[in-house]
Design an enzyme around this catalytic site. Structure first.
Site, PDB file in Angstrom:
ATOM      1  N   GLY A  39       4.052-104.869  -3.356  1.00  0.00           N
ATOM      2  CA  GLY A  39       5.061-105.362  -4.485  1.00  0.00           C
ATOM      3  C   GLY A  39       6.160-105.360  -5.388  1.00  0.00           C
ATOM      4  O   GLY A  39       7.138-104.686  -4.008  1.00  0.00           O
ATOM      5  N   LEU A 186      21.073 -97.569 -14.872  1.00  0.00           N
ATOM      6  CA  LEU A 186      21.444 -96.360 -14.965  1.00  0.00           C
ATOM      7  C   LEU A 186      21.355 -96.192 -13.254  1.00  0.00           C
ATOM      8  O   LEU A 186      22.272 -95.518 -12.624  1.00  0.00           O
ATOM      9  CB  LEU A 186      20.768 -95.196 -15.589  1.00  0.00           C
ATOM     10  N   MET A 319       5.603 -98.737 -16.665  1.00  0.00           N
ATOM     11  CA  MET A 319       5.333 -99.231 -16.173  1.00  0.00           C
ATOM     12  C   MET A 319       6.178 -98.663 -15.090  1.00  0.00           C
ATOM     13  O   MET A 319       7.269 -98.486 -14.281  1.00  0.00           O
ATOM     14  CB  MET A 319       6.787-100.711 -16.553  1.00  0.00           C
ATOM     15  N   HIS A 445      13.361 -67.360  -4.047  1.00  0.00           N
ATOM     16  CA  HIS A 445      14.048 -66.632  -4.634  1.00  0.00           C
ATOM     17  C   HIS A 445      15.131 -67.263  -4.003  1.00  0.00           C
ATOM     18  O   HIS A 445      15.243 -66.827  -2.437  1.00  0.00           O
ATOM     19  CB  HIS A 445      15.447 -66.037  -5.233  1.00  0.00           C
TER      20      HIS A 445
HETATM   21  P1  FAD Z   1       4.053-105.385  -8.438  1.00  0.00           P
HETATM   22  O1  FAD Z   1       4.439-103.872  -8.039  1.00  0.00           O
HETATM   23  O2  FAD Z   1       4.820-105.784  -9.106  1.00  0.00           O
HETATM   24  O3  FAD Z   1       2.517-106.542  -7.344  1.00  0.00           O
HETATM   25  C1  FAD Z   1       2.408-107.048  -7.822  1.00  0.00           C
HETATM   26  C2  FAD Z   1       2.242-107.819  -7.112  1.00  0.00           C
HETATM   27  O4  FAD Z   1       0.958-108.867  -6.921  1.00  0.00           O
HETATM   28  C3  FAD Z   1       3.071-108.428  -6.232  1.00  0.00           C
HETATM   29  O5  FAD Z   1       3.309-108.587  -5.124  1.00  0.00           O
HETATM   30  C4  FAD Z   1       3.812-110.138  -6.691  1.00  0.00           C
HETATM   31  O6  FAD Z   1       3.998-110.859  -5.602  1.00  0.00           O
HETATM   32  C5  FAD Z   1       2.478-110.271  -6.563  1.00  0.00           C
HETATM   33  N1  FAD Z   1       1.190-111.335  -6.800  1.00  0.00           N
HETATM   34  C6  FAD Z   1       1.811-111.694  -8.618  1.00  0.00           C
HETATM   35  N2  FAD Z   1       1.100-112.800  -8.814  1.00  0.00           N
HETATM   36  C7  FAD Z   1       0.133-112.949  -7.785  1.00  0.00           C
HETATM   37  C8  FAD Z   1      -1.324-113.921  -7.941  1.00  0.00           C
HETATM   38  N3  FAD Z   1      -1.395-115.296  -9.080  1.00  0.00           N
HETATM   39  N4  FAD Z   1      -1.450-114.480  -6.282  1.00  0.00           N
HETATM   40  C9  FAD Z   1      -0.627-113.432  -5.125  1.00  0.00           C
HETATM   41  N5  FAD Z   1      -0.521-112.080  -5.967  1.00  0.00           N
HETATM   42  C10 FAD Z   1       0.387-112.378  -7.118  1.00  0.00           C
HETATM   43  N6  FAD Z   1       8.509 -97.163 -10.177  1.00  0.00           N
HETATM   44  C11 FAD Z   1       8.605 -95.968 -10.322  1.00  0.00           C
HETATM   45  O7  FAD Z   1       7.144 -95.742 -10.715  1.00  0.00           O
HETATM   46  N7  FAD Z   1       9.265 -95.348  -9.377  1.00  0.00           N
HETATM   47  C12 FAD Z   1      10.137 -95.234  -9.400  1.00  0.00           C
HETATM   48  O8  FAD Z   1      11.720 -95.011  -8.803  1.00  0.00           O
HETATM   49  C13 FAD Z   1      10.370 -96.914  -9.612  1.00  0.00           C
HETATM   50  N8  FAD Z   1      11.752 -97.566  -8.912  1.00  0.00           N
HETATM   51  C14 FAD Z   1      11.987 -99.076  -9.694  1.00  0.00           C
HETATM   52  C15 FAD Z   1      13.296 -99.876  -9.518  1.00  0.00           C
HETATM   53  C16 FAD Z   1      13.625-100.860  -9.578  1.00  0.00           C
HETATM   54  C17 FAD Z   1      14.479-101.377  -9.154  1.00  0.00           C
HETATM   55  C18 FAD Z   1      12.355-101.537 -10.130  1.00  0.00           C
HETATM   56  C19 FAD Z   1      12.442-103.133 -10.167  1.00  0.00           C
HETATM   57  C20 FAD Z   1      10.889-101.190 -10.487  1.00  0.00           C
HETATM   58  C21 FAD Z   1      11.230-100.001  -9.873  1.00  0.00           C
HETATM   59  N9  FAD Z   1       9.820 -99.233 -10.550  1.00  0.00           N
HETATM   60  C22 FAD Z   1       9.858 -97.368 -10.401  1.00  0.00           C
HETATM   61  C23 FAD Z   1       9.009 -99.672 -11.128  1.00  0.00           C
HETATM   62  C24 FAD Z   1       7.398-100.341 -10.437  1.00  0.00           C
HETATM   63  O9  FAD Z   1       7.875-100.902  -9.174  1.00  0.00           O
HETATM   64  C25 FAD Z   1       6.370-100.928 -11.110  1.00  0.00           C
HETATM   65  O10 FAD Z   1       5.855 -99.953 -11.954  1.00  0.00           O
HETATM   66  C26 FAD Z   1       4.728-100.869  -9.519  1.00  0.00           C
HETATM   67  O11 FAD Z   1       5.910-101.838  -8.712  1.00  0.00           O
HETATM   68  C27 FAD Z   1       3.890-101.935 -10.946  1.00  0.00           C
HETATM   69  O12 FAD Z   1       2.878-101.652  -9.545  1.00  0.00           O
HETATM   70  P2  FAD Z   1       2.126-102.573  -9.908  1.00  0.00           P
HETATM   71  O13 FAD Z   1       0.763-103.102  -8.916  1.00  0.00           O
HETATM   72  O14 FAD Z   1       0.852-103.687 -11.211  1.00  0.00           O
HETATM   73  O15 FAD Z   1       3.147-104.481  -9.325  1.00  0.00           O
HETATM   74  P1  NAD Z   2      13.922 -99.689 -19.322  1.00  0.00           P
HETATM   75  O1  NAD Z   2      13.165-100.278 -20.578  1.00  0.00           O
HETATM   76  O2  NAD Z   2      13.882 -98.515 -18.941  1.00  0.00           O
HETATM   77  O3  NAD Z   2      15.647-100.206 -20.006  1.00  0.00           O
HETATM   78  C1  NAD Z   2      15.726-101.346 -21.186  1.00  0.00           C
HETATM   79  C2  NAD Z   2      16.829-100.987 -21.531  1.00  0.00           C
HETATM   80  O4  NAD Z   2      17.559-101.660 -22.140  1.00  0.00           O
HETATM   81  C3  NAD Z   2      16.368 -99.846 -23.000  1.00  0.00           C
HETATM   82  O5  NAD Z   2      17.372 -98.647 -22.882  1.00  0.00           O
HETATM   83  C4  NAD Z   2      16.751-100.649 -23.982  1.00  0.00           C
HETATM   84  O6  NAD Z   2      17.167-100.410 -25.093  1.00  0.00           O
HETATM   85  C5  NAD Z   2      17.945-101.821 -23.931  1.00  0.00           C
HETATM   86  N1  NAD Z   2      18.249-103.029 -24.068  1.00  0.00           N
HETATM   87  C6  NAD Z   2      17.395-103.628 -24.875  1.00  0.00           C
HETATM   88  N2  NAD Z   2      17.546-104.852 -25.029  1.00  0.00           N
HETATM   89  C7  NAD Z   2      18.585-104.901 -25.245  1.00  0.00           C
HETATM   90  C8  NAD Z   2      20.197-105.735 -25.326  1.00  0.00           C
HETATM   91  N3  NAD Z   2      19.410-107.033 -25.836  1.00  0.00           N
HETATM   92  N4  NAD Z   2      21.271-104.957 -25.335  1.00  0.00           N
HETATM   93  C9  NAD Z   2      21.139-103.905 -24.981  1.00  0.00           C
HETATM   94  N5  NAD Z   2      20.529-103.566 -24.462  1.00  0.00           N
HETATM   95  C10 NAD Z   2      19.306-103.721 -24.650  1.00  0.00           C
HETATM   96  O7  NAD Z   2      13.524-100.787 -18.814  1.00  0.00           O
HETATM   97  P2  NAD Z   2      14.383-100.978 -17.219  1.00  0.00           P
HETATM   98  O8  NAD Z   2      15.929-100.286 -17.140  1.00  0.00           O
HETATM   99  O9  NAD Z   2      14.589-102.674 -17.120  1.00  0.00           O
HETATM  100  O10 NAD Z   2      12.956-101.263 -16.394  1.00  0.00           O
HETATM  101  C11 NAD Z   2      11.850-101.548 -16.562  1.00  0.00           C
HETATM  102  C12 NAD Z   2      10.947-101.041 -16.205  1.00  0.00           C
HETATM  103  O11 NAD Z   2      10.804-100.639 -14.693  1.00  0.00           O
HETATM  104  C13 NAD Z   2      10.703 -99.581 -16.761  1.00  0.00           C
HETATM  105  O12 NAD Z   2       9.665 -99.922 -17.859  1.00  0.00           O
HETATM  106  C14 NAD Z   2      10.962 -98.586 -15.800  1.00  0.00           C
HETATM  107  O13 NAD Z   2       9.927 -97.625 -15.902  1.00  0.00           O
HETATM  108  C15 NAD Z   2      11.214 -99.234 -14.337  1.00  0.00           C
HETATM  109  N6  NAD Z   2      11.374 -98.291 -13.723  1.00  0.00           N
HETATM  110  C16 NAD Z   2      11.332 -97.092 -13.368  1.00  0.00           C
HETATM  111  C17 NAD Z   2      12.123 -96.193 -12.429  1.00  0.00           C
HETATM  112  C18 NAD Z   2      11.912 -94.897 -12.717  1.00  0.00           C
HETATM  113  O14 NAD Z   2      10.564 -94.152 -12.032  1.00  0.00           O
HETATM  114  N7  NAD Z   2      12.137 -94.417 -11.579  1.00  0.00           N
HETATM  115  C19 NAD Z   2      13.317 -96.806 -12.208  1.00  0.00           C
HETATM  116  C20 NAD Z   2      13.977 -98.715 -12.584  1.00  0.00           C
HETATM  117  C21 NAD Z   2      12.753 -99.160 -12.758  1.00  0.00           C
END
Ligand code: FAD
Ligand code: NAD
Length: 467
Positions: A39, A186, A319, A445
């Site tokens: 995913g 960030l 998420m 420590h």
């Molecule tokens: P997903 O990981 O989105 O997986 C869903 C899968 O379903 C996908 O592979 C998709 O192709 C598949 N799918 C969708 N529809 C269908 C269909 N109809 N048939 C078959 N397959 C389908 N979270 C953290 O906890 N720590 C982090 O450090 C972190 N870093 C992130 C960095 C980035 C840049 C991003 C974008 C996200 C990050 N996240 C992080 C968030 C994390 O990736 C998601 O919360 C997590 O992947 C959600 O898992 P999920 O299983 O719900 O869905």
């Molecule tokens: P986010 O919700 O963390 O941040 C989005 C930011 O955009 C917020 O601060 C919001 O106030 C701002 N914003 C919204 N509309 C705006 C606008 N029109 N103009 C300017 N600022 C605006 O969302 P993200 O950074 O896109 O990440 C998406 C999800 O992925 C998050 O829910 C996060 O939990 C997950 N994620 C997690 C990790 C991690 O766990 N380390 C890393 C990456 C992503």
């Protein structure tokens, strides 16, 4: 084919659910529309972003802190192509690991788009061509999320990009304009700032990472400012335009003045929405919420249709990959007739910048809102011997404890290795520890973890030893 459980989507929610179902003796199928499993998290999320964060941190240290450590290096250069190649290799190894785990657990896998024909029948438009139908007594929807788009600002995947393209750049931007000062902005902004890009964050709220405790927002902003990141808070983006290699972003300042920014790339990171396209939810009568497009579930993560469950980013809540994983296990156990439990208040949140930000439980703002009486204890890393030894003195640990019972209600950290340190706070809070409990436990420590003990002592009776 007839299954006990069909899982749609192979992210951390879906693949963990499939493994747990198989462990519990349920005949399980997993459907994924992409060519690799894992995913968003494994392919274009957690894992690749952390690979680039680690590589860029090495470069930053080589150019900024090695000399003070007494290490002279000459001609340190960024080789972005190699950095991206290594990141891709990490992704390949990790996704291949899921393929191995599916085989090991005897989960049948299907590559293709899954959609509901009826409540027990899932049609798969196979990637290799053709169609196949499978039936299941239960179906788990784990289809994740995709980036939110701003209606007035179209991404083109080249100059105005999402996190997916930002993980595959062919050059270090000269000026990267970030819309959104949340987690993605960030983390990926840090990567390119460390590699030499000018980075400007345009954030709608009056603080970065606005949903976290405000102490963390302020401290992180201070630290990122030191590596050159600029911030425009309380700014409302109004549009962006691409001309050749130039992107112009316009925004309104809090005073209503028009602000114009020019850069070569603009990363839009303003949140993610649930992904249910092509799933055929209309065929089984499941509707999605208007805002965020999330599927509604009950306390058992069951949808309005009996036997159909949903987990991870596609439903309410944080998420986060580890939240999706907990729900994957939970739902498998529910289907198997067990009575599992998830404590949503104790799902930690981490931002993998440097310093790292990590938190669990209530923020100070939330406690104030509920009117609960609380005590605060904090300890700065500059007072930690371990942090001085490693030259990582930015940040602090803050412990919030119940004013009457001393039970820990929230822990908020920013500093070195906080992403790992937060686990101790989660364990403590799961066992309903008091701040004094932590203050009376021996911490090795010199370690960064001593700062958690000191903050707990400060919260107990203002009796930290080293400040
Ligand atoms: P997903 O990981 O989105 O997986 C869903 C899968 O379903 C996908 O592979 C998709 O192709 C598949 N799918 C969708 N529809 C269908 C269909 N109809 N048939 C078959 N397959 C389908 N979270 C953290 O906890 N720590 C982090 O450090 C972190 N870093 C992130 C960095 C980035 C840049 C991003 C974008 C996200 C990050 N996240 C992080 C968030 C994390 O990736 C998601 O919360 C997590 O992947 C959600 O898992 P999920 O299983 O719900 O869905
Ligand atoms: P986010 O919700 O963390 O941040 C989005 C930011 O955009 C917020 O601060 C919001 O106030 C701002 N914003 C919204 N509309 C705006 C606008 N029109 N103009 C300017 N600022 C605006 O969302 P993200 O950074 O896109 O990440 C998406 C999800 O992925 C998050 O829910 C996060 O939990 C997950 N994620 C997690 C990790 C991690 O766990 N380390 C890393 C990456 C992503």
């Amino acid at each position: 084919m007839q299954y006990d459980v069909i899982v749609i989507g192979s992210g951390p929610g879906g693949y963990v659910a499939a493994i747990r179902c198989a462990q519990l003796g349920l005949k399980t199928a997993l459907i994924e529309k992409y060519s690799t499993f894992g995913g968003t998290c494994l392919n274009v999320g957690c894992i690749p972003s952390k690979a680039l964060l680690d590589s860029s941190e090495h470069y930053y240290n080589a150019t900024h802190t090695f000399a003070e450590h007494g290490i002279d290096v000459k001609e340190v250069k960024v080789n972005l192509a190699q950095m991206i190649k290594r990141k891709n290799e990490v992704v390949e190894q990790t996704t291949a690991g899921i393929t191995f785990l599916m085989k090991k657990n005897k989960v049948d896998t299907y590559q293709g788009l899954g959609s509901f024909k009826d409540k027990n029948t899932v049609k798969i438009a196979l990637t290799k061509g053709g169609e196949q139908e499978i039936t299941g007594k239960n179906v788990i929807i784990a289809t994740g999320s995709k980036p939110t788009a701003l209606p007035f600002l179209k991404t083109d995947g080249k100059r105005i990009i999402t996190s997916t393209e930002a993980l595959n750049m062919t050059e270090v931007p000269k000026h990267l304009i970030l819309i959104g000062g949340g987690v993605i902005g960030l983390e990926l902004g840090s990567v390119y700032a460390r590699l030499g890009a000018e980075v400007t964050v345009v954030e709608y709220a009056d603080a970065i990472i606005p949903t976290m405790d405000r102490t963390l927002s302020k401290e992180l902003q201070k630290s990122l400012t030191k590596i050159g990141v600029k911030f425009l808070l309380s700014h409302k983006v109004t549009g962006a335009e691409v001309k050749g290699k130039k992107v112009t972003v316009t925004a309104d300042s809090p005073k209503g003045e028009k602000v114009v920014l020019e850069g070569d790339y603009c990363l839009v990171a303003v949140g993610r929405v649930a992904y249910t396209d092509g799933l055929g939810l209309e065929n089984i009568g499941i509707t999605v919420e208007e805002r965020g497009r999330k599927i509604t579930v009950d306390g058992h993560l069951e949808t309005s249709v009996k036997g159909i469950y949903a987990i991870g980013d596609v439903i309410k809540g944080a998420m986060l990959a580890h939240k999706a994983e907990e729900e994957g296990t939970f739902v498998a156990e529910v289907i198997a007739g067990q009575k599992p439990h998830i404590n949503y208040n104790l799902i930690p949140g981490v931002v993998y910048t440097w310093p790292e930000v990590a938190a669990v439980g209530y923020t100070e703002e939330q406690l104030k809102e509920t009117g609960k009486k609380y005590k605060v204890g904090s300890f700065p890393f500059k007072a930690s011997g371990r942090a001085r030894a490693s030259m990582d003195t930015d940040g602090l640990v803050k412990v919030l404890a119940d004013a009457d019972t001393d039970e820990i209600l929230g822990v908020h950290m920013i500093g070195p290795r906080c992403a790992d340190m937060i686990a101790e706070a989660v364990v403590a809070m799961e066992f309903r520890a008091s701040a004094e409990d932590i203050g009376r436990i021996s911490h090795a420590h010199p370690t960064f973890t001593e700062s958690f003990k000191e903050a707990a002592l400060a919260a107990t009776a203002n009796r930290a030893i080293h400040i």
